[in-house]
Design a protein around this motif. Structure first.
Motif, PDB file in Angstrom:
ATOM      1  N   TYR A 232      -1.802  -8.322  10.398  1.00 33.38           N
ATOM      2  CA  TYR A 232      -1.541  -9.545   9.635  1.00 33.38           C
ATOM      3  C   TYR A 232      -1.418 -10.746  10.568  1.00 33.38           C
ATOM      4  O   TYR A 232      -1.950 -11.826  10.292  1.00 33.38           O
ATOM      5  CB  TYR A 232      -0.258  -9.347   8.832  1.00 33.38           C
ATOM      6  CG  TYR A 232       0.210 -10.547   8.034  1.00 33.38           C
ATOM      7  CD1 TYR A 232      -0.462 -10.949   6.890  1.00 33.38           C
ATOM      8  CD2 TYR A 232       1.352 -11.245   8.416  1.00 33.38           C
ATOM      9  CE1 TYR A 232      -0.016 -12.039   6.147  1.00 33.38           C
ATOM     10  CE2 TYR A 232       1.810 -12.323   7.675  1.00 33.38           C
ATOM     11  CZ  TYR A 232       1.120 -12.708   6.549  1.00 33.38           C
ATOM     12  OH  TYR A 232       1.568 -13.789   5.816  1.00 33.38           O
TER      13      TYR A 232
ATOM     14  N   ARG B 242       4.024 -15.634   4.392  1.00 30.77           N
ATOM     15  CA  ARG B 242       4.503 -14.517   3.584  1.00 30.77           C
ATOM     16  C   ARG B 242       5.493 -14.999   2.525  1.00 30.77           C
ATOM     17  O   ARG B 242       5.479 -14.532   1.382  1.00 30.77           O
ATOM     18  CB  ARG B 242       5.147 -13.459   4.486  1.00 30.77           C
ATOM     19  CG  ARG B 242       5.564 -12.194   3.726  1.00 30.77           C
ATOM     20  CD  ARG B 242       6.265 -11.188   4.624  1.00 30.77           C
ATOM     21  NE  ARG B 242       5.382 -10.679   5.664  1.00 30.77           N
ATOM     22  CZ  ARG B 242       5.476 -11.007   6.954  1.00 30.77           C
ATOM     23  NH1 ARG B 242       6.425 -11.853   7.356  1.00 30.77           N
ATOM     24  NH2 ARG B 242       4.655 -10.492   7.834  1.00 30.77           N
TER      25      ARG B 242
ATOM     26  N   ALA C 175       1.646  -5.109   2.517  1.00 25.82           N
ATOM     27  CA  ALA C 175       0.733  -4.816   3.619  1.00 25.82           C
ATOM     28  C   ALA C 175       0.989  -5.743   4.807  1.00 25.82           C
ATOM     29  O   ALA C 175       0.822  -5.339   5.968  1.00 25.82           O
ATOM     30  CB  ALA C 175      -0.716  -4.952   3.150  1.00 25.82           C
ATOM     31  N   SER C 176       1.413  -6.986   4.541  1.00 31.90           N
ATOM     32  CA  SER C 176       1.685  -7.926   5.629  1.00 31.90           C
ATOM     33  C   SER C 176       2.865  -7.470   6.475  1.00 31.90           C
ATOM     34  O   SER C 176       3.021  -7.907   7.629  1.00 31.90           O
ATOM     35  CB  SER C 176       1.957  -9.321   5.056  1.00 31.90           C
ATOM     36  OG  SER C 176       3.265  -9.405   4.492  1.00 31.90           O
TER      37      SER C 176
ATOM     38  N   TYR D 197      -2.948  -9.964 -11.159  1.00 35.09           N
ATOM     39  CA  TYR D 197      -2.985 -10.821  -9.979  1.00 35.09           C
ATOM     40  C   TYR D 197      -1.679 -10.704  -9.193  1.00 35.09           C
ATOM     41  O   TYR D 197      -1.688 -10.591  -7.955  1.00 35.09           O
ATOM     42  CB  TYR D 197      -3.222 -12.282 -10.374  1.00 35.09           C
ATOM     43  CG  TYR D 197      -3.177 -13.215  -9.199  1.00 35.09           C
ATOM     44  CD1 TYR D 197      -4.209 -13.244  -8.264  1.00 35.09           C
ATOM     45  CD2 TYR D 197      -2.076 -14.049  -8.988  1.00 35.09           C
ATOM     46  CE1 TYR D 197      -4.150 -14.078  -7.158  1.00 35.09           C
ATOM     47  CE2 TYR D 197      -2.013 -14.885  -7.885  1.00 35.09           C
ATOM     48  CZ  TYR D 197      -3.057 -14.894  -6.973  1.00 35.09           C
ATOM     49  OH  TYR D 197      -2.990 -15.717  -5.875  1.00 35.09           O
TER      50      TYR D 197
ATOM     51  N   TYR E 171       3.746   2.678   1.129  1.00 35.50           N
ATOM     52  CA  TYR E 171       4.237   1.423   1.696  1.00 35.50           C
ATOM     53  C   TYR E 171       5.698   1.519   2.115  1.00 35.50           C
ATOM     54  O   TYR E 171       6.147   0.777   2.999  1.00 35.50           O
ATOM     55  CB  TYR E 171       4.041   0.284   0.705  1.00 35.50           C
ATOM     56  CG  TYR E 171       2.616  -0.201   0.640  1.00 35.50           C
ATOM     57  CD1 TYR E 171       2.097  -1.037   1.631  1.00 35.50           C
ATOM     58  CD2 TYR E 171       1.762   0.195  -0.386  1.00 35.50           C
ATOM     59  CE1 TYR E 171       0.788  -1.467   1.593  1.00 35.50           C
ATOM     60  CE2 TYR E 171       0.446  -0.233  -0.433  1.00 35.50           C
ATOM     61  CZ  TYR E 171      -0.041  -1.062   0.565  1.00 35.50           C
ATOM     62  OH  TYR E 171      -1.347  -1.486   0.532  1.00 35.50           O
TER      63      TYR E 171
ATOM     64  N   GLN F 275       0.773  -6.121  -3.329  1.00 37.93           N
ATOM     65  CA  GLN F 275       0.256  -5.155  -2.360  1.00 37.93           C
ATOM     66  C   GLN F 275      -0.063  -5.854  -1.030  1.00 37.93           C
ATOM     67  O   GLN F 275       0.220  -5.325   0.048  1.00 37.93           O
ATOM     68  CB  GLN F 275      -0.987  -4.451  -2.893  1.00 37.93           C
ATOM     69  CG  GLN F 275      -1.486  -3.349  -1.972  1.00 37.93           C
ATOM     70  CD  GLN F 275      -2.413  -2.380  -2.664  1.00 37.93           C
ATOM     71  OE1 GLN F 275      -2.431  -2.266  -3.878  1.00 37.93           O
ATOM     72  NE2 GLN F 275      -3.196  -1.657  -1.879  1.00 37.93           N
ATOM     73  N   HIS F 276      -0.630  -7.048  -1.117  1.00 36.54           N
ATOM     74  CA  HIS F 276      -0.882  -7.837   0.094  1.00 36.54           C
ATOM     75  C   HIS F 276       0.441  -8.153   0.795  1.00 36.54           C
ATOM     76  O   HIS F 276       0.536  -8.073   2.030  1.00 36.54           O
ATOM     77  CB  HIS F 276      -1.623  -9.122  -0.284  1.00 36.54           C
ATOM     78  CG  HIS F 276      -1.956  -9.999   0.885  1.00 36.54           C
ATOM     79  ND1 HIS F 276      -2.239 -11.339   0.744  1.00 36.54           N
ATOM     80  CD2 HIS F 276      -2.017  -9.751   2.222  1.00 36.54           C
ATOM     81  CE1 HIS F 276      -2.485 -11.859   1.937  1.00 36.54           C
ATOM     82  NE2 HIS F 276      -2.350 -10.927   2.844  1.00 36.54           N
ATOM     83  N   TYR F 277       1.461  -8.489   0.023  1.00 35.84           N
ATOM     84  CA  TYR F 277       2.771  -8.826   0.588  1.00 35.84           C
ATOM     85  C   TYR F 277       3.326  -7.643   1.383  1.00 35.84           C
ATOM     86  O   TYR F 277       3.751  -7.796   2.540  1.00 35.84           O
ATOM     87  CB  TYR F 277       3.722  -9.215  -0.539  1.00 35.84           C
ATOM     88  CG  TYR F 277       5.096  -9.643  -0.079  1.00 35.84           C
ATOM     89  CD1 TYR F 277       5.356 -10.957   0.296  1.00 35.84           C
ATOM     90  CD2 TYR F 277       6.140  -8.728  -0.024  1.00 35.84           C
ATOM     91  CE1 TYR F 277       6.610 -11.349   0.719  1.00 35.84           C
ATOM     92  CE2 TYR F 277       7.404  -9.105   0.402  1.00 35.84           C
ATOM     93  CZ  TYR F 277       7.638 -10.417   0.772  1.00 35.84           C
ATOM     94  OH  TYR F 277       8.890 -10.795   1.196  1.00 35.84           O
TER      95      TYR F 277
ATOM     96  N   LEU G 128       3.666 -16.448  -0.268  1.00 37.49           N
ATOM     97  CA  LEU G 128       3.079 -15.401  -1.100  1.00 37.49           C
ATOM     98  C   LEU G 128       4.111 -14.830  -2.066  1.00 37.49           C
ATOM     99  O   LEU G 128       3.811 -14.606  -3.246  1.00 37.49           O
ATOM    100  CB  LEU G 128       2.502 -14.294  -0.215  1.00 37.49           C
ATOM    101  CG  LEU G 128       1.791 -13.139  -0.927  1.00 37.49           C
ATOM    102  CD1 LEU G 128       0.646 -13.642  -1.791  1.00 37.49           C
ATOM    103  CD2 LEU G 128       1.282 -12.120   0.097  1.00 37.49           C
TER     104      LEU G 128
ATOM    105  N   ALA H  15      -1.546  -7.300  -7.401  1.00 31.35           N
ATOM    106  CA  ALA H  15      -2.472  -7.268  -6.263  1.00 31.35           C
ATOM    107  C   ALA H  15      -1.909  -8.079  -5.103  1.00 31.35           C
ATOM    108  O   ALA H  15      -2.005  -7.677  -3.930  1.00 31.35           O
ATOM    109  CB  ALA H  15      -3.840  -7.799  -6.691  1.00 31.35           C
ATOM    110  N   SER H  16      -1.304  -9.204  -5.420  1.00 32.50           N
ATOM    111  CA  SER H  16      -0.678 -10.037  -4.392  1.00 32.50           C
ATOM    112  C   SER H  16       0.517  -9.328  -3.774  1.00 32.50           C
ATOM    113  O   SER H  16       0.783  -9.459  -2.560  1.00 32.50           O
ATOM    114  CB  SER H  16      -0.237 -11.380  -4.992  1.00 32.50           C
ATOM    115  OG  SER H  16      -1.342 -12.100  -5.492  1.00 32.50           O
TER     116      SER H  16
END
Length: 294
Positions: A179, A139, A171-172, A161, A118, A167-169, A142, A164-165
């Motif tokens: 995204y 974002r 990734a965005s 949780y 990342y 990683q989404h952040y 998040l 995992a969130s």
């Protein structure tokens, strides 16, 4: 010249205890990408951090307002509004807010087996420019969710949780076009375009000239269109959106009024309280307390 590592008015910060990071390192779910420190510094005047002893974590910094700079190795970079960068572990670095226009930043220290993927290619400033398809406000929400999850509980399910969130952040940002493609765009309606621009810049102070330049209309024409369509001037409409966001933060977080004020790009808490009272008919404190009085 004054130099501060932290202690800024309205700041938020969490440092995960060593006992918790030890658990994360052994956890098969959370260990692949995890936060060790997370925070938010609004208008961080005199912010300065120089590390001559390398650390093990990557350092993510996202500037949402103002300016700053950083040095990594022998290279210096300037950072502006809507830019982010990631400093790698194992080296020395320095970063600081601009003296005249200090940055407002979201920052995270992180580790894990996926961290280098990342962080790859992020040592130079990268743009997150507001546009018709941008999702900056989503974002930011998040980030707030990650922060509040870690603030409220160190239970393993909460930690999983949050990570995992996270990683989404990342990734965005890493896959920003994908995204943004999920949302599409707001079409060509000028009021919707400008309202989206307001939402994406809710933490900033905007001038009518800036908004007009973004819209492609003159300031007078934009004002006339907004007044006709919404009953409000563009900046009054922006203030309504700020106070709506303030209500959400008052209802759903334990943030102090000063912290909420900064999250809305309002440096003066007393001005924020007056604006809130004018629009809502009660003070921010009374609004928050109303839930307890029912």
């Amino acid at each position: 010249m004054m130099r501060l590592k932290d202690g800024f008015k309205g700041e938020q910060c969490i440092v995960l205890p060593k006992a918790i990071t030890n658990i994360i390192e052994r956890d098969p779910v959370a260990s692949s990408l995890y936060i060790t420190d997370i925070g938010y510094y609004p208008k961080a005047r005199h912010h300065y951090r120089k590390r001559t002893v390398p650390i093990e974590e990557y350092v993510f910094i996202y500037c949402v307002d103002g300016k700053g700079w950083y040095e990594s190795g022998d290279t210096r970079y300037d950072v502006g509004t809507n830019q982010y960068f990631i400093l790698p572990p194992g080296g020395t670095h320095t970063y600081a807010a601009d003296e005249n226009n200090p940055w407002t930043i979201y920052w995270i220290h992180f580790k894990g087996s996926l961290a280098r993927y990342y962080a790859s290619g992020c040592t130079r400033p990268l743009d997150v420019t507001p546009g018709k398809a941008s999702r900056i406000s989503a974002r930011t929400s998040l980030f707030d969710e990650i922060f509040m999850t870690l603030k409220n509980s160190f239970a393993i399910e909460s930690i999983r949780y949050a990570m995992a969130s996270f990683q989404h952040y990342l990734a965005s940002l890493r896959y920003i076009q994908q995204y943004r493609a999920v949302k599409g765009n707001t079409g060509n309606d000028i009021v919707e375009i400008v309202a989206h621009y307001f939402a994406e810049n809710i933490e900033r102070h905007l001038t009518l000239a800036e908004v007009a330049a973004y819209s492609g209309l003159s300031a007078s024409r934009l004002s006339a269109v907004f007044k006709e369509r919404t009953g409000h001037s563009p900046l009054n409409y922006f203030n309504l959106m700020k106070i709506r966001r303030a209500c959400e933060l008052l209802d759903n977080t334990g943030l102090k009024l000063s912290q909420i004020s900064f999250k809305l790009g309002i440096d003066d808490q007393y001005y924020f309280s007056r604006l809130f009272s004018k629009i809502m008919g009660m003070s921010p404190k009374a609004y928050r307390n109303r839930l307890h009085n029912k």
